[in-house]
Design a protein around this motif. Sequence first.
Motif, PDB file in Angstrom:
ATOM      1  N   TYR A 420      32.801 -43.011  34.183  1.00 54.82           N
ATOM      2  CA  TYR A 420      33.801 -42.169  34.816  1.00 54.82           C
ATOM      3  C   TYR A 420      33.689 -42.366  36.321  1.00 54.82           C
ATOM      4  O   TYR A 420      32.582 -42.370  36.878  1.00 54.82           O
ATOM      5  CB  TYR A 420      33.587 -40.701  34.464  1.00 54.82           C
ATOM      6  N   VAL A 462      29.393 -35.540  34.477  1.00 51.02           N
ATOM      7  CA  VAL A 462      29.605 -35.319  33.049  1.00 51.02           C
ATOM      8  C   VAL A 462      28.589 -34.321  32.517  1.00 51.02           C
ATOM      9  O   VAL A 462      27.414 -34.330  32.904  1.00 51.02           O
ATOM     10  CB  VAL A 462      29.476 -36.642  32.262  1.00 51.02           C
ATOM     11  N   LEU A 469      34.068 -32.949  31.881  1.00 50.22           N
ATOM     12  CA  LEU A 469      33.884 -33.516  33.208  1.00 50.22           C
ATOM     13  C   LEU A 469      34.080 -32.427  34.252  1.00 50.22           C
ATOM     14  O   LEU A 469      34.971 -31.577  34.127  1.00 50.22           O
ATOM     15  CB  LEU A 469      34.893 -34.629  33.480  1.00 50.22           C
TER      16      LEU A 469
END
Length: 518
Positions: A420, A462, A469
Amino acid sequence: EKAETPRLTPTPVTTRPPATPTPAESVRLPGAYVDVLEAVLRNAPAGDELARVPAGTRLGVLGISPDRDWLHVRLQADAQQPSLDGWASLADVIVFADMDTLPVQEIVVREQSAAAGSPLLAATVRADRLHLRAGPGVDQEIIRTLTSGTALQVVGRTDGGDWVQVETEAGENGWVAARWLEIDGEPSDLPVTGVATTAVPLPSVLAATGHIVFQTRNGGAIYVATASGASLRQVGHGFDPALSPDGSQIAFTRWDEPRGLWLMRVDGSDARRLIAANRPRSPTWTPDGSAIIFERSTGEFTCYDTPFGCKSADELDAFLGGRDCLTTPVGTFCRRDFTLQKRNYQGLTRYNLNDGSTRDLPASRTARAPVHHPQTDEVLYLDGAGYAITHDVGDDVPRPFLRDRILGPAVYSPDGRYLYLSQRTGDHWDIWRYNSDGSQPVALTAPPALRDRPINNVAPTVSPDGRTLLFLSDRSGRWEFWQMNADGSNQRRWAPAALADISLEYNYANERMADWGP
């Protein structure tokens, strides 16, 4: 004396079979644009009017009617206002999507079983999070998620009364489980306006496990709270706080004296410097918690600050062709226009907590924002042209990864399957998900269709279970922490009441604003 309760006729409900959402469906829908002077948004094909939408407005497309004459669409003109779902005539819009791929949505309009003048009952949500659904059942589409204390009007119910039809203060209509409302009155007095498709669910409550540590700005205050936002407290100050794998300690750095890599307990006690370092940043733990890798300045160099990057004297001379000025299609550039600046070389260092030993990792001279893989010895870092991957053991040459993109610091999912990260597209930054091998990129956030400034979403982290998130967003006009599901759905502010008096600052300087651990 109690005022008379206002009355209205409950709105017939449109119930459709549950959809199978694609990742981040709620934030990246196929688009359509209004192609007439004014399109009418209705509660069902040829149904009652909900809103009038002017020419040029973008609509997200949720599906198409069986006769393919109507589109089920979502209108969200402002990121801070509730979205509105309805039906628009296909003849009034231009669709920028493959029509054959749009899901066909069966339409079942529930008949109103009560006469006009049925009472409205005031109600308050008493669950931490409660889904507002398109119909009375857990198999119905989630319109949005309501938080504890949200005020509602109850306008109808199912025969058994387990589900109630409600209206929000913004005029949005949907269904919720009655057991999670505090209702002012007797629901049995309400008309039956729908038929339940499933039993009442357990409450939808955020899995508020672990702790979140965050900084207010680079070098600013460091706070710790539970994942729900409770027990918020300041524990120190510094850069880029990172929780240990067991959640008991926080690694961070300081540039004020004594500068270096620091460690403290999660309650802020026993703060101590581990090692001195110049301009240290971005500590990241090895999976076993035995070592910390961080970036630090390894030296200085001088260069000329140009619109094309910081150039050495030889690079600038080559660009100008030995002349004092150079005229190009985009303008004239002269040697005197560029100032000489000092910049820092950055490297990655591994600090062993067991014996205090250090080791410099193989990395470029502009290595920044390292993050350790949760299961292997790989370390991902920014190097100016994208990411590169090195190892915390051995001397293998780093390999390039996700090049030629404008990227921010990344974080792995706990199982190592996903990355991410924040990525710049056009004039704004968004949160993206990649497979850990760099494939299948998916944007999890997107700016609203109508906006008067760039909307940015940055600095993701996370949850320990990989389901949620936490990230930073300026969509409200100020930096705030937001949460969303790992597929981009259910975006909502994190702990807005607890953080109401805390000012956050983000300067696009590779800040790791927060970390989420056990």
